[in-house]
Design a protein around this motif. Structure first.
Motif, PDB file in Angstrom:
ATOM      1  N   UNK A 132      47.138  58.589  16.454  1.00  0.00           N
ATOM      2  CA  UNK A 132      47.692  59.908  16.128  1.00  0.00           C
ATOM      3  C   UNK A 132      47.260  60.959  17.139  1.00  0.00           C
ATOM      4  N   UNK A 133      45.972  60.908  17.507  1.00  0.00           N
ATOM      5  CA  UNK A 133      45.479  61.865  18.501  1.00  0.00           C
ATOM      6  C   UNK A 133      46.166  61.659  19.854  1.00  0.00           C
ATOM      7  N   UNK A 134      46.408  60.415  20.187  1.00  0.00           N
ATOM      8  CA  UNK A 134      47.101  60.129  21.448  1.00  0.00           C
ATOM      9  C   UNK A 134      48.525  60.671  21.398  1.00  0.00           C
ATOM     10  N   UNK A 135      49.209  60.519  20.263  1.00  0.00           N
ATOM     11  CA  UNK A 135      50.570  61.053  20.116  1.00  0.00           C
ATOM     12  C   UNK A 135      50.568  62.576  20.235  1.00  0.00           C
ATOM     13  N   UNK A 136      49.592  63.222  19.601  1.00  0.00           N
ATOM     14  CA  UNK A 136      49.507  64.691  19.683  1.00  0.00           C
ATOM     15  C   UNK A 136      49.249  65.106  21.123  1.00  0.00           C
ATOM     16  N   UNK A 137      48.360  64.402  21.804  1.00  0.00           N
ATOM     17  CA  UNK A 137      48.067  64.712  23.208  1.00  0.00           C
ATOM     18  C   UNK A 137      49.324  64.586  24.052  1.00  0.00           C
ATOM     19  N   UNK A 138      50.048  63.490  23.863  1.00  0.00           N
ATOM     20  CA  UNK A 138      51.265  63.262  24.646  1.00  0.00           C
ATOM     21  C   UNK A 138      52.310  64.335  24.346  1.00  0.00           C
ATOM     22  N   UNK A 140      51.725  67.403  23.385  1.00  0.00           N
ATOM     23  CA  UNK A 140      51.270  68.647  23.988  1.00  0.00           C
ATOM     24  C   UNK A 140      51.522  68.629  25.507  1.00  0.00           C
ATOM     25  N   UNK A 141      51.379  67.485  26.136  1.00  0.00           N
ATOM     26  CA  UNK A 141      51.608  67.387  27.565  1.00  0.00           C
ATOM     27  C   UNK A 141      53.070  67.647  27.905  1.00  0.00           C
ATOM     28  N   UNK A 142      53.970  67.164  27.025  1.00  0.00           N
ATOM     29  CA  UNK A 142      55.399  67.331  27.255  1.00  0.00           C
ATOM     30  C   UNK A 142      55.816  68.804  27.101  1.00  0.00           C
ATOM     31  N   UNK A 143      55.093  69.553  26.266  1.00  0.00           N
ATOM     32  CA  UNK A 143      55.479  70.938  26.005  1.00  0.00           C
ATOM     33  C   UNK A 143      55.148  71.879  27.100  1.00  0.00           C
TER      34      UNK A 143
END
Length: 143
Positions: A132-138, A140-143
């Motif tokens: 889940x943390x990895x998905x949130x990180x990814x 945020x990177x896309x935004x």
């Protein structure tokens, strides 16, 4: 309020508790008789004729007005003489141990007879915290 009290009393738990207390008190008397009338005399014979119910240590002096036997625990107790009645205590401990063991056996047997509760289905496994943390990180990177 009277209706609430009737509802409270009519619940199965309260009635079960009342029955349990009454049966427990009667069973306690049976265990006390077992200890006092059967076990303690046998233990007394095995220990050389010792009668535990009359074993005590005097803590104070016997009053001048006392006319009974100086070895009669019940009479001395009635006369108000300060004593440590360790024999009565030993008997009470044996009563407790017997009662606790019998209750243990009853609960153990009841647990065997009770139907097993169905196991709750396992929760569906989802992503772990790291995923889940990895998905949130990814995200945020896309935004």
């Amino acid at each position: 309020m009277l209706q609430e009290f009737k509802t409270f009393i009519a619940r199965g738990n309260v009635l079960d508790l009342a029955v349990g207390v009454i049966v427990g008190a009667a069973f306690g008397k049976i265990v006390a008789s077992l200890t006092d009338d059967l076990l303690m005399p046998v233990i007394g014979v095995l220990t050389g004729g010792i009668d535990f119910s009359s074993k005590f240590i005097l803590l104070g002096s016997i009053p001048e007005s006392y006319t009974g036997s100086p070895t009669d625990y019940a009479a001395l107790k009635k006369a108000g003489v300060a004593m440590l009645g360790y024999g009565s205590f030993i008997t009470a401990v044996i009563n407790f141990l017997i009662l606790a063991f019998v209750i243990f056996l009853l609960v153990k047997q009841a647990n065997k007879l009770m139907p097993k509760a169905p196991e709750a289905p396992a929760a569906p496994s989802g992503p772990t915290e790291v995923e889940l943390l990895a998905e949130i990180r990814d995200a945020l990177k896309k935004s």
